[in-house]
Design a protein around this motif. Structure first.
Motif, PDB file in Angstrom:
ATOM      1  N   TYR A  99      -0.354   7.661  -4.167  1.00 23.43           N
ATOM      2  CA  TYR A  99      -0.352   6.223  -3.838  1.00 23.43           C
ATOM      3  C   TYR A  99       0.631   5.485  -4.747  1.00 23.43           C
ATOM      4  O   TYR A  99       1.411   4.629  -4.292  1.00 23.43           O
ATOM      5  CB  TYR A  99      -1.764   5.649  -3.998  1.00 23.43           C
ATOM      6  N   GLY A 100       0.629   5.805  -6.028  1.00 24.38           N
ATOM      7  CA  GLY A 100       1.559   5.168  -6.950  1.00 24.38           C
ATOM      8  C   GLY A 100       3.002   5.492  -6.614  1.00 24.38           C
ATOM      9  O   GLY A 100       3.889   4.627  -6.715  1.00 24.38           O
ATOM     10  N   LEU A 101       3.261   6.740  -6.197  1.00 24.78           N
ATOM     11  CA  LEU A 101       4.622   7.128  -5.817  1.00 24.78           C
ATOM     12  C   LEU A 101       5.074   6.349  -4.582  1.00 24.78           C
ATOM     13  O   LEU A 101       6.236   5.927  -4.497  1.00 24.78           O
ATOM     14  CB  LEU A 101       4.670   8.627  -5.560  1.00 24.78           C
ATOM     15  N   LYS A 102       4.164   6.152  -3.628  1.00 24.14           N
ATOM     16  CA  LYS A 102       4.516   5.374  -2.450  1.00 24.14           C
ATOM     17  C   LYS A 102       4.859   3.933  -2.814  1.00 24.14           C
ATOM     18  O   LYS A 102       5.799   3.351  -2.255  1.00 24.14           O
ATOM     19  CB  LYS A 102       3.355   5.401  -1.444  1.00 24.14           C
ATOM     20  N   VAL A 103       4.126   3.363  -3.747  1.00 23.97           N
ATOM     21  CA  VAL A 103       4.419   1.992  -4.185  1.00 23.97           C
ATOM     22  C   VAL A 103       5.793   1.942  -4.837  1.00 23.97           C
ATOM     23  O   VAL A 103       6.619   1.060  -4.548  1.00 23.97           O
ATOM     24  CB  VAL A 103       3.336   1.482  -5.151  1.00 23.97           C
ATOM     25  N   ILE A 113       9.165  -0.112  -3.462  1.00 23.18           N
ATOM     26  CA  ILE A 113       9.958  -1.076  -4.235  1.00 23.18           C
ATOM     27  C   ILE A 113      11.415  -0.653  -4.277  1.00 23.18           C
ATOM     28  O   ILE A 113      12.334  -1.472  -4.112  1.00 23.18           O
ATOM     29  CB  ILE A 113       9.385  -1.206  -5.659  1.00 23.18           C
ATOM     30  N   GLU A 114      11.644   0.654  -4.469  1.00 19.12           N
ATOM     31  CA  GLU A 114      13.019   1.151  -4.518  1.00 19.12           C
ATOM     32  C   GLU A 114      13.710   0.955  -3.177  1.00 19.12           C
ATOM     33  O   GLU A 114      14.896   0.593  -3.119  1.00 19.12           O
ATOM     34  CB  GLU A 114      13.010   2.627  -4.903  1.00 19.12           C
ATOM     35  N   THR A 123      14.619   9.257  -7.611  1.00 15.73           N
ATOM     36  CA  THR A 123      13.883  10.523  -7.600  1.00 15.73           C
ATOM     37  C   THR A 123      12.465  10.272  -7.104  1.00 15.73           C
ATOM     38  O   THR A 123      12.063   9.130  -6.867  1.00 15.73           O
ATOM     39  CB  THR A 123      13.831  11.138  -9.004  1.00 15.73           C
ATOM     40  N   GLU A 124      11.753  11.315  -6.960  1.00 17.66           N
ATOM     41  CA  GLU A 124      10.337  11.218  -6.631  1.00 17.66           C
ATOM     42  C   GLU A 124       9.483  11.496  -7.859  1.00 17.66           C
ATOM     43  O   GLU A 124       8.345  11.952  -7.745  1.00 17.66           O
ATOM     44  CB  GLU A 124       9.994  12.198  -5.507  1.00 17.66           C
ATOM     45  N   LYS A 125      10.050  11.197  -9.014  1.00 12.22           N
ATOM     46  CA  LYS A 125       9.365  11.448 -10.278  1.00 12.22           C
ATOM     47  C   LYS A 125       8.693  10.167 -10.740  1.00 12.22           C
ATOM     48  O   LYS A 125       9.360   9.188 -11.111  1.00 12.22           O
ATOM     49  CB  LYS A 125      10.373  11.933 -11.337  1.00 12.22           C
ATOM     50  N   LEU A 126       7.366  10.133 -10.689  1.00 18.23           N
ATOM     51  CA  LEU A 126       6.579   9.006 -11.154  1.00 18.23           C
ATOM     52  C   LEU A 126       6.101   9.313 -12.570  1.00 18.23           C
ATOM     53  O   LEU A 126       5.343  10.261 -12.780  1.00 18.23           O
ATOM     54  CB  LEU A 126       5.383   8.756 -10.222  1.00 18.23           C
TER      55      LEU A 126
END
Length: 805
Positions: A25-29, A33-34, A364-367
Motif C-alpha cells: 500500500y505504501g509503495l502504491k502511494v 505521487i511519482e 524505482t520500486e524501492k520503498l
C-alpha cells in the motif's frame, strides 16, 4: 504548477487499517505521487516545470537571468558580430526584493500562549470573578479595612479596574498564568535552538520571489524537536485551492542525499541493497531529471520523503457483564460481531485522521520507509484531527497557480535590460563634435613674420585658445568667402535618441513601482525635497500595505510552527532524553516555571503572534499620546504605560479608557472642588456671621464698658469739680477778702488822701489868706500864686530823646 483533476492512480483509502500499514500500500502511494509529479508522457513533468519556473524567478531576483533572449532580440539571423555590448543583466529586481525582505524580517513579534484547557480556563475565570467581586465590594472593603485593619479582598491587584472595559484590558495585558509563561519560554527556547531567525529570512525571500514558503517540524528522540527550511522547488503536494494548503492529503519533498547519509537514515539497508541502488541509478531517469550534468554527483541519490494523510478506525467491543455493566475491549477494524450472536455483544466505531511517513527512491520500486507516524500532532481540542509536518502558504494562489511579486515584474525587467542594451548601442555610435577647416581661407593669411598661417598652427591655436585669425578681403582686394577659416561642426544626432531611451528606462522602472507598490518613499531613492515628512511617511506606509500579504503569510508560517512546537513539547517532556536539560534551559530565568513544566503536556494552548508596531504605527500612537497630554486628557504616568504596550490596538483601547477615567476624575475633582468651595463659602458665611455676632457682642460690651467708664469719669469729674469749686470758692473767697481788704484800704487811703489834700488846701488857703491879709495890710501888689517853673516841664526841656526809634 499544481493541476486540478481527479487522480485515479492513488490506492483506495477505504481499505482496512492493516492493509494501509502494508508495504504494498505504501509503495502504491509513493508511485502515485511519482506518477503525478514526475510523469514524462507529455515531454515534461509537473515537478520539472515547477522547478524551472522557480529557478528562473530566483535568477531574476539575483539579476542573473539568461541573456539569450536579449541576444535573440538584437541579433540579425543570429549574427552578433557587429555588436560589442555588455550583456550582463541589470540587477534591478534585486533592489526591490531586498527592500521587501529586509523590511519584513526587521519586524519584531512576540509569541503569546493562551491556556484554553479546562484547568487554565477555570483559573482565569476564578481570577476574573475575584476581581469582579472586589470591584462590587470595594467601598465595603475599604470601610472594613479602615475600621478593623483587615482586608477582605480576594485578588491581589494593586488598583482595581473601574469598569468592565478596564477589566478586559487588564486581563489581556497584566494577567498571565505561570503555565502560559512556561509555554512561551519553551517556544522561544525551541526557536532559538533551531536558529529560526535564519529560517525566517529564507522563507520570506521565497514568499517574495516565488510566492510560496514552507517550513517543516519533526521530532526524534536524539535531537528532540527540529525545524527545517523547505525549498518550495523541492515540494510535492496534492492539489489545493487554499492558500494555506489545509485541504491537502499528501505532501513531501525531494532531497538529494549522499549514499552514506542514506545508510545512516535507513540502517536496515544492507551493503547489497546500497550497491543495487547505486547500480540502478544510471538507468533511473527520475534521478537524472532534476539537475544538469554539471551538478550531477555519482555519490548522491534522490529520495522522496512524504506524509500521507488518511483515516483509521478505532473499534471497540462492548460486552454486557453479569452485573449489568458494560465492558469495553479494543479491537481491530476487522471486528464485526454478527447481529444474532448471544451474549450482548456490540461494536463501537470512531474514525480519526492519521498520518503515514514514507520515503521512496525516485524511479524505482524501492520503498525505504512506510509506517504510521510516531508522535502525531493532534490538537487537544479535537483528537480526531492530525496536523502534517509541513506548513505551507502561498498568499496569491488561485486555481492552483501561484503568483509572486517577482513574477509580476519580470517582463518590465526584460524591457529595462533591452533598453539598457539599446543605450549601449546608441552610445557606441555617437561621434564627438568636429571642426571645419577652410584651407583656402588660411592661404590668404599672412602672420607678418614672413610665414603663412598653416592648418596645423591654426588648429593648435583654436584648440588651445579658441581664437581664429581670418581675413575679410583677399590680397587682390576682393571679399574673402573664407574669412572664418575654422568653424565647429555640431554632431547632435544621438542626443535625442539617448533622451528617448532614458525616458523609456524610467517608464519601465516606474511600471515596476506601480505594479509592486514599492514607491520612491519606500526605498528612499528619489525623496521629494518639497514633500513634507508626514506625506513621505504616508507614502511609505501605503507601500507597506502593498506588501502586507507577504508579512501576514510569514506570520502564518510562524504561528503554525509555534502551534506544532506546542504540541510536540509534550513529546519532549515524555520521550526525549534531553527533557531535563530542556526544562532547565527554560527555567534558567524563571524558577517558578519549573513546577509548571512538569505538567505542561497536560495543558492545551492557543498560540497567536503579536506583531510589534512599526515606526509609522508608533508615530501615530505617539501623536495620539501627545495630543492627549496637551489637552490634559491623560497624565504622564498614563503616557509611560501606553508607550510600554507593544500591541497598538490594546494601546489605543487603553488610551480611550485612561482618557475617560481622567475625564471622570477631573469631573469628580471639579464636583469636589465645587462642593468644597460651597462648604468653604458656607463655613465662611457661618464664620462671618459668628464673627459679626462676636463683633456686636464685643461692641455691646465695649459700649457698656464705655458708658460705665463715662459714668465713672463723670462721677469723678463731678467730684473733682466739687473739689475744684470748693477750692475756687475758697480761693475766690480769699481773693474777695483780699480785694475787699484792698478796697477798704483804698477807701481808707483815698479818704486819708482826701483828708490830707483837704488839710493841705486848708493850709494853703490859710497861708494865702494870711498873705492876702498881709498884702492888704501892707499894700503890696497882687501876688501870683502859680508855680515859678520848678513844678512844670518847660523852659527848654527837650523830650525828643524819648521818641520811638
Amino acid at each position: 504548477m499544481a493541476e486540478s483533476g481527479i487522480k485515479s492512480y492513488f490506492p483506495s483509502q477505504t481499505v482496512s487499517d492493516a492493509e494501509k500499514l502494508s508495504y504494498d500500500y505504501g509503495l502504491k502511494v509513493g508511485q502515485a505521487i511519482e506518477t503525478e509529479w514526475f510523469n514524462n508522457d507529455r515531454g515534461s513533468n509537473k515537478y520539472r516545470i515547477n522547478h524551472n519556473n522557480f529557478h528562473n524567478l530566483r535568477l531574476y531576483a539575483r539579476g542573473e537571468q539568461s541573456i539569450q533572449k536579449y541576444k535573440d532580440e538584437l541579433s540579425i539571423n543570429g549574427d552578433l558580430s557587429y555588436l560589442n555590448l555588455d550583456w550582463k543583466p541589470v540587477p534591478i529586481i534585486s533592489k526591490f526584493v531586498d527592500i521587501v525582505v529586509n523590511g519584513i524580517t526587521e519586524r519584531m513579534y512576540d509569541i503569546k500562549a493562551f491556556s484554553q484547557s479546562p484547568n487554565g480556563v477555570e483559573k482565569r475565570t476564578k481570577y476574573m470573578e475575584g476581581i469582579l467581586g472586589d470591584m462590587q465590594m470595594q467601598q465595603f472593603d475599604q470601610d472594613i479595612e479602615q475600621r478593623l485593619g483587615v482586608s477582605l479582598r480576594e485578588s491581589n491587584v494593586k488598583k482595581l479596574p473601574d469598569t468592565d472595559e478596564e477589566l478586559g484590558i487588564h486581563m489581556q495585558l497584566d494577567y498571565k498564568q505561570t503555565v502560559e509563561i512556561a509555554e512561551e519560554q519553551a517556544l522561544n527556547t525551541l526557536f532559538e535552538g533551531n536558529k529560526y531567525e535564519l529560517i525566517k529570512k529564507q522563507f520570506y525571500y521565497d514568499l517574495t520571489v516565488l510566492g510560496i514558503g514552507a517550513v517543516k517540524s519533526s521530532f526524534n528522540t536524539s535531537e528532540g524537536v527540529v525545524i527545517d527550511y523547505v525549498d518550495p522547488a523541492n515540494l510535492v503536494y496534492s492539489y489545493s485551492d487554499s492558500p494555506y494548503f489545509d485541504d491537502i492529503y499528501y505532501v513531501g519533498e525531494v532531497k538529494s542525499i549522499p549514499i552514506n547519509e542514506l545508510a545512516k537514515q535507513f540502517p536496515h539497508l544492507t551493503e547489497a541493497n546500497l550497491e543495487d541502488i547505486m547500480k540502478n541509478k544510471a538507468t533511473n531517469k527520475s534521478n537524472s531529471s532534476r539537475y544538469s550534468v554539471d551538478k550531477e554527483d555519482n555519490n548522491t541519490i534522490q529520495i522522496l520523503y512524504f506524509n500521507y494523510k488518511t483515516y483509521m478506525n478505532e473499534v471497540y467491543k462492548v460486552k454486557e457483564t453479569g452485573s449489568g455493566a458494560d465492558k469495553i475491549i479494543s479491537k481491530d477494524d476487522s471486528f464485526n460481531p454478527p447481529a444474532d450472536k448471544e451474549g450482548g455483544y456490540s461494536r463501537i466505531l470512531r474514525s480519526i485522521e492519521c498520518l503515514y511517513d514514507g520515503a521512496m527512491i525516485l524511479g524505482t520500486e524501492k520503498l525505504l520507509r512506510w509506517e504510521m507516524s510516531k508522535n502525531m500532532m493532534r490538537p487537544k481540542s479535537d483528537f480526531t484531527k492530525v496536523k502534517m509536518n509541513y506548513a505551507i502558504v502561498a498568499p496569491r494562489m488561485y486555481n492552483g497557480k501561484i503568483d509572486s511579486l517577482v513574477k509580476r515584474i519580470t517582463g518590465f525587467a526584460d524591457m529595462i535590460q533591452l533598453t539598457h542594451l539599446k543605450l549601449q548601442q546608441v552610445m557606441s555610435r555617437l561621434t564627438p563634435d568636429g571642426v571645419y577647416l577652410d584651407a583656402d581661407g588660411l592661404a590668404e593669411i599672412d602672420l607678418g613674420n614672413g610665414t603663412n598661417y598653416n592648418p596645423q598652427e591654426a588648429l593648435n591655436m583654436f584648440f588651445q585658445t579658441g581664437s581664429v585669425i581670418g581675413r575679410s578681403f583677399t590680397s587682390e582686394g576682393d571679399l574673402n568667402p573664407g574669412k572664418v577659416p575654422i568653424q565647429e561642426i555640431q554632431s547632435g544626432s544621438g542626443g535625442q535618441k539617448l533622451q528617448s531611451l532614458i525616458g523609456t528606462y524610467n517608464y519601465y522602472l516606474q511600471m515596476i513601482r506601480d505594479v509592486t507598490g514599492l514607491n520612491e518613499a519606500r526605498d528612499g531613492s528619489m525623496p521629494d525635497k518639497n514633500a513634507l515628512v508626514g506625506v513621505q511617511k504616508l507614502a511609505a506606509a501605503n507601500s507597506n500595505t502593498a506588501t502586507r500579504h507577504i508579512l501576514q503569510a510569514g506570520l502564518y508560517l510562524t504561528a503554525e510552527i509555534a502551534e506544532c512546537l506546542s504540541l510536540r513539547i509534550s513529546d519532549i517532556l515524555e520521550y526525549s532524553p534531553t527533557a531535563d536539560a530542556f526544562i532547565q534551559a527554560i527555567g534558567a530565568h524563571n524558577v517558578a516555571t519549573l513546577d509548571e513544566m512538569k505538567n505542561l503536556h497536560l495543558y492545551d494552548f492557543g498560540i497567536f503572534i503579536e506583531l510589534q508596531p512599526d515606526e509609522e504605527e508608533k508615530a501615530m500612537l505617539e501623536n495620539n499620546i501627545q495630543m492627549a497630554l496637551q489637552q490634559q486628557n491623560i497624565n504622564i504616568e498614563d503616557a509611560i504605560d501606553l508607550r510600554e504596550i507593544r500591541n497598538i490596538r490594546l494601546a489605543n483601547q487603553l488610551l480611550k479608557i485612561r482618557r475617560k477615567r481622567k475625564e471622570e476624575t477631573d469631573r469628580q475633582l471639579q464636583l469636589e472642588n465645587i462642593q468644597a468651595q460651597t462648604e468653604s463659602n458656607t463655613q465662611a458665611a457661618q464664620a462671618a456671621a459668628q464673627m459679626e455676632i462676636q463683633k456686636q457682642q464685643v461692641l455691646t460690651d465695649s459700649e457698656a464698658q464705655l458708658e460705665q467708664m463715662k459714668a465713672q469719669i463723670n462721677s469723678e469729674r463731678m467730684q473733682q469739680e466739687v473739689m475744684h469749686k470748693k477750692d475756687l470758692m475758697a480761693l475766690e473767697f480769699q481773693y474777695n477778702m483780699q480785694l475787699k481788704g484792698i478796697e477798704v484800704d483804698g477807701v481808707k487811703e483815698r479818704e486819708r488822701q482826701k483828708e490830707d489834700r483837704k488839710d493841705e488846701r486848708t493850709k494853703i488857703q490859710a497861708t494865702q489868706q494870711s498873705e492876702m491879709i498881709e498884702q492888704r495890710n501892707s499894700g503890696k501888689p497882687p501876688k501870683n500864686f502859680e508855680s515859678a517853673g520848678n513844678d512844670i516841664l518847660g523852659g527848654g526841656f527837650d523830650l525828643g530823646a524819648f521818641d520811638p526809634r
